[in-house]
Scaffold this motif. Structure first.
Motif, short mmCIF file in Angstrom:
data_model
loop_
_atom_site.label_atom_id
_atom_site.label_comp_id
_atom_site.label_asym_id
_atom_site.label_seq_id
_atom_site.Cartn_x
_atom_site.Cartn_y
_atom_site.Cartn_z
N ALA A 25 0.84 -1.21 0.00
CA ALA A 25 0.00 0.00 0.00
C ALA A 25 0.87 1.26 0.00
N GLU A 26 1.97 1.25 0.77
CA GLU A 26 2.89 2.38 0.80
C GLU A 26 3.53 2.58 -0.57
N THR A 27 3.89 1.47 -1.23
CA THR A 27 4.50 1.55 -2.56
C THR A 27 3.55 2.22 -3.54
N LYS A 28 2.29 1.85 -3.50
CA LYS A 28 1.30 2.47 -4.39
C LYS A 28 1.20 3.97 -4.12
N LYS A 29 1.21 4.36 -2.86
CA LYS A 29 1.14 5.78 -2.50
C LYS A 29 2.38 6.52 -3.00
N ILE A 30 3.54 5.92 -2.82
CA ILE A 30 4.79 6.54 -3.28
C ILE A 30 4.75 6.72 -4.79
N LYS A 31 4.41 5.67 -5.50
CA LYS A 31 4.40 5.73 -6.96
C LYS A 31 3.37 6.73 -7.49
N SER A 32 2.29 6.92 -6.76
CA SER A 32 1.26 7.89 -7.20
C SER A 32 1.76 9.33 -7.10
N LYS A 33 2.78 9.57 -6.31
CA LYS A 33 3.31 10.92 -6.12
C LYS A 33 4.42 11.26 -7.12
N ILE A 34 4.90 10.27 -7.85
CA ILE A 34 6.00 10.49 -8.79
C ILE A 34 5.46 11.03 -10.10
N ILE A 35 5.99 12.17 -10.49
CA ILE A 35 5.54 12.84 -11.71
C ILE A 35 6.14 12.13 -12.92
N LYS A 36 5.29 11.88 -13.91
CA LYS A 36 5.75 11.22 -15.13
C LYS A 36 6.85 12.07 -15.78
N GLY A 37 7.92 11.40 -16.20
CA GLY A 37 9.04 12.08 -16.84
C GLY A 37 10.10 12.59 -15.87
N SER A 38 9.86 12.42 -14.58
CA SER A 38 10.85 12.86 -13.59
C SER A 38 11.87 11.76 -13.34
N LYS A 39 12.95 12.12 -12.69
CA LYS A 39 13.99 11.16 -12.29
C LYS A 39 13.66 10.68 -10.88
N THR A 40 13.94 9.42 -10.62
CA THR A 40 13.71 8.88 -9.28
C THR A 40 14.98 8.21 -8.79
N ILE A 41 15.41 8.62 -7.60
CA ILE A 41 16.60 8.09 -6.95
C ILE A 41 16.15 7.47 -5.63
N ALA A 42 16.46 6.21 -5.45
CA ALA A 42 16.10 5.52 -4.20
C ALA A 42 17.29 5.53 -3.26
N LEU A 43 17.07 5.98 -2.04
CA LEU A 43 18.12 5.89 -1.05
C LEU A 43 18.08 4.48 -0.46
N ASP A 44 19.22 3.81 -0.58
CA ASP A 44 19.29 2.39 -0.23
C ASP A 44 20.69 2.09 0.26
N VAL A 45 20.80 1.48 1.41
CA VAL A 45 22.11 1.16 1.98
C VAL A 45 22.96 0.32 1.02
N ARG A 46 22.32 -0.40 0.10
CA ARG A 46 23.05 -1.23 -0.87
C ARG A 46 23.32 -0.48 -2.18
N GLY A 47 22.99 0.80 -2.21
CA GLY A 47 23.21 1.59 -3.41
C GLY A 47 24.66 2.03 -3.55
N SER A 48 24.92 2.81 -4.58
CA SER A 48 26.26 3.33 -4.84
C SER A 48 26.59 4.46 -3.87
N LEU A 49 27.84 4.49 -3.44
CA LEU A 49 28.32 5.58 -2.60
C LEU A 49 28.78 6.71 -3.51
N TRP A 50 28.30 7.93 -3.26
CA TRP A 50 28.68 9.09 -4.06
C TRP A 50 29.35 10.11 -3.16
N SER A 51 30.35 10.78 -3.70
CA SER A 51 30.90 11.95 -3.02
C SER A 51 29.94 13.11 -3.26
N THR A 52 30.12 14.18 -2.53
CA THR A 52 29.29 15.36 -2.75
C THR A 52 29.53 15.92 -4.15
#
Length: 145
Positions: free
Chosen positions: A44-71
């Protein structure tokens, strides 16, 4: 959220220009009752999140298993995103993290650190790093503090 989290977030939010605002969209967590219902609640939370994402926008997920980036790497990403879209979404999971569906639909997965942080603190870390990266792009001295 605790008042100090909101104070920290809003302190940085007001530093963003009106031309490039940083907008917080909060999806309230449902009360966790038992493990069997947990998957339904995350769905249910996933559906709510996805409903807020504007079509054509970029989406970045914060995830401990994601890539580490410098500033500086974040600043490079922001510079490119500004050329490609007017909206970038950063997804912060709750205590149970983001669903596999949210992670799979994100363009990138970004890890702020190998450490696990409480999701309210991630809110402040994220907005501070976004502000710092934008200061780098503008040549503002904040990033040298």
């Amino acid at each position: 959220m605790p008042a100090w989290i909101n104070t920290g977030f809003y302190d940085y939010q007001k530093r963003f220009s009106k031309a490039h605002p940083c907008i917080l969209t909060e999806i309230p967590l449902q009360k966790r009752t038992n493990i069997q219902v947990l998957e339904q609640q995350i769905s249910a939370e996933t559906k709510k999140i996805k409903s807020k994402i504007i079509k054509g926008s970029k989406t970045i997920a914060l995830d401990v298993r994601g890539s580490l980036w410098s500033t500086e790497t974040l600043a490079d990403h922001i510079a490119r995103w500004q050329q490609e879209t007017s909206t970038v979404n950063f997804l912060i999971g709750g205590p149970d993290g983001l669903s596999q569906e949210c992670l799979a639909s994100a363009e990138k997965r970004w890890s702020l650190s190998p450490l696990t942080f409480p999701h309210p603190i991630v809110r402040i870390l994220l907005i501070e790093q976004l502000y710092r990266a934008i200061c780098i792009l503008k040549g503002h001295p904040y990033h040298r503090d």
